[in-house]
Write a protein that holds these residues in place. Sequence first.
Motif, PDB file in Angstrom:
ATOM      1  N   GLU A  27       0.838  -1.205   0.000  1.00 20.68           N
ATOM      2  CA  GLU A  27       0.000   0.000   0.000  1.00 20.68           C
ATOM      3  C   GLU A  27       0.872   1.254   0.000  1.00 20.68           C
ATOM      4  O   GLU A  27       0.523   2.247  -0.632  1.00 20.68           O
ATOM      5  CB  GLU A  27      -0.901   0.031   1.232  1.00 20.68           C
ATOM      6  N   ALA A  28       1.978   1.200   0.711  1.00 18.32           N
ATOM      7  CA  ALA A  28       2.857   2.365   0.835  1.00 18.32           C
ATOM      8  C   ALA A  28       3.457   2.787  -0.505  1.00 18.32           C
ATOM      9  O   ALA A  28       3.831   3.950  -0.665  1.00 18.32           O
ATOM     10  CB  ALA A  28       3.970   2.077   1.837  1.00 18.32           C
ATOM     11  N   PRO A  31       0.989   4.997  -5.699  1.00 17.04           N
ATOM     12  CA  PRO A  31       1.033   6.461  -5.807  1.00 17.04           C
ATOM     13  C   PRO A  31      -0.202   7.106  -5.174  1.00 17.04           C
ATOM     14  O   PRO A  31      -1.314   6.574  -5.256  1.00 17.04           O
ATOM     15  CB  PRO A  31       1.064   6.706  -7.323  1.00 17.04           C
ATOM     16  N   ASP A  32       0.003   8.258  -4.550  1.00 17.13           N
ATOM     17  CA  ASP A  32      -1.072   8.961  -3.845  1.00 17.13           C
ATOM     18  C   ASP A  32      -2.245   9.327  -4.743  1.00 17.13           C
ATOM     19  O   ASP A  32      -3.376   9.421  -4.277  1.00 17.13           O
ATOM     20  CB  ASP A  32      -0.529  10.245  -3.195  1.00 17.13           C
ATOM     21  N   TYR A  33      -1.987   9.544  -6.026  1.00 22.60           N
ATOM     22  CA  TYR A  33      -3.068   9.969  -6.915  1.00 22.60           C
ATOM     23  C   TYR A  33      -4.044   8.838  -7.254  1.00 22.60           C
ATOM     24  O   TYR A  33      -5.080   9.070  -7.862  1.00 22.60           O
ATOM     25  CB  TYR A  33      -2.517  10.587  -8.204  1.00 22.60           C
ATOM     26  N   HIS A  37      -6.128   2.183  -2.105  1.00 19.92           N
ATOM     27  CA  HIS A  37      -4.827   1.512  -2.078  1.00 19.92           C
ATOM     28  C   HIS A  37      -4.933   0.043  -1.687  1.00 19.92           C
ATOM     29  O   HIS A  37      -4.334  -0.817  -2.343  1.00 19.92           O
ATOM     30  CB  HIS A  37      -3.876   2.241  -1.138  1.00 19.92           C
ATOM     31  N   HIS A  81       7.034   5.864  -9.189  1.00 18.41           N
ATOM     32  CA  HIS A  81       6.723   6.706  -8.028  1.00 18.41           C
ATOM     33  C   HIS A  81       7.801   6.556  -6.954  1.00 18.41           C
ATOM     34  O   HIS A  81       8.267   7.551  -6.391  1.00 18.41           O
ATOM     35  CB  HIS A  81       5.347   6.321  -7.475  1.00 18.41           C
ATOM     36  N   HIS A  85      10.440   9.483  -5.647  1.00 12.65           N
ATOM     37  CA  HIS A  85      10.275   9.951  -4.262  1.00 12.65           C
ATOM     38  C   HIS A  85      11.012   9.047  -3.287  1.00 12.65           C
ATOM     39  O   HIS A  85      10.399   8.469  -2.379  1.00 12.65           O
ATOM     40  CB  HIS A  85       8.785  10.005  -3.916  1.00 12.65           C
ATOM     41  N   ALA A  88      10.535   9.025   0.591  1.00 10.97           N
ATOM     42  CA  ALA A  88       9.359   8.393   1.190  1.00 10.97           C
ATOM     43  C   ALA A  88       9.595   6.921   1.495  1.00 10.97           C
ATOM     44  O   ALA A  88       8.750   6.279   2.126  1.00 10.97           O
ATOM     45  CB  ALA A  88       8.157   8.545   0.268  1.00 10.97           C
TER      46      ALA A  88
END
Length: 125
Positions: A27-28, A31-33, A37, A81, A85, A88
């Motif tokens: 899930e981590a 991507p946030d978009y 998740h 992603h 990043h 993160a």
Amino acid sequence: MTFARRFTLYAFSLTGILHFVTPKPFEAIVPDYLPAHRELVYASGATELAGALMSAHPRTRRAGGWLLLATLVGVYPANIHMAMHPEAFPQVPGGRATLIARLPLQFAFAFLVWKATLSREAQAR
């Protein structure tokens, strides 16, 4: 059984199972978009497991190969992603370099899936 077929069966089966047993790390990396998740993790885990199992039998091998290739394409944005990043994902050994190195590795996985399921050699067995 060829290396490509063993890899496809075992690696994707294990990874598919892990999506259900330990979904949080997967899930981590979604991507946030993208929404939902947990559901996406379960869906990708199910397709990895189904594709792996389908690759083991000659009658379903071709369909399993296409399913796994589609799954690799579908999860590739998560790999991009992560590479974009790296801050993160501090738990990844090697940091940004490792995350970038994973990008072409996905193409190697796709080649092994093709060799195990869609190549002439795979269809002959």
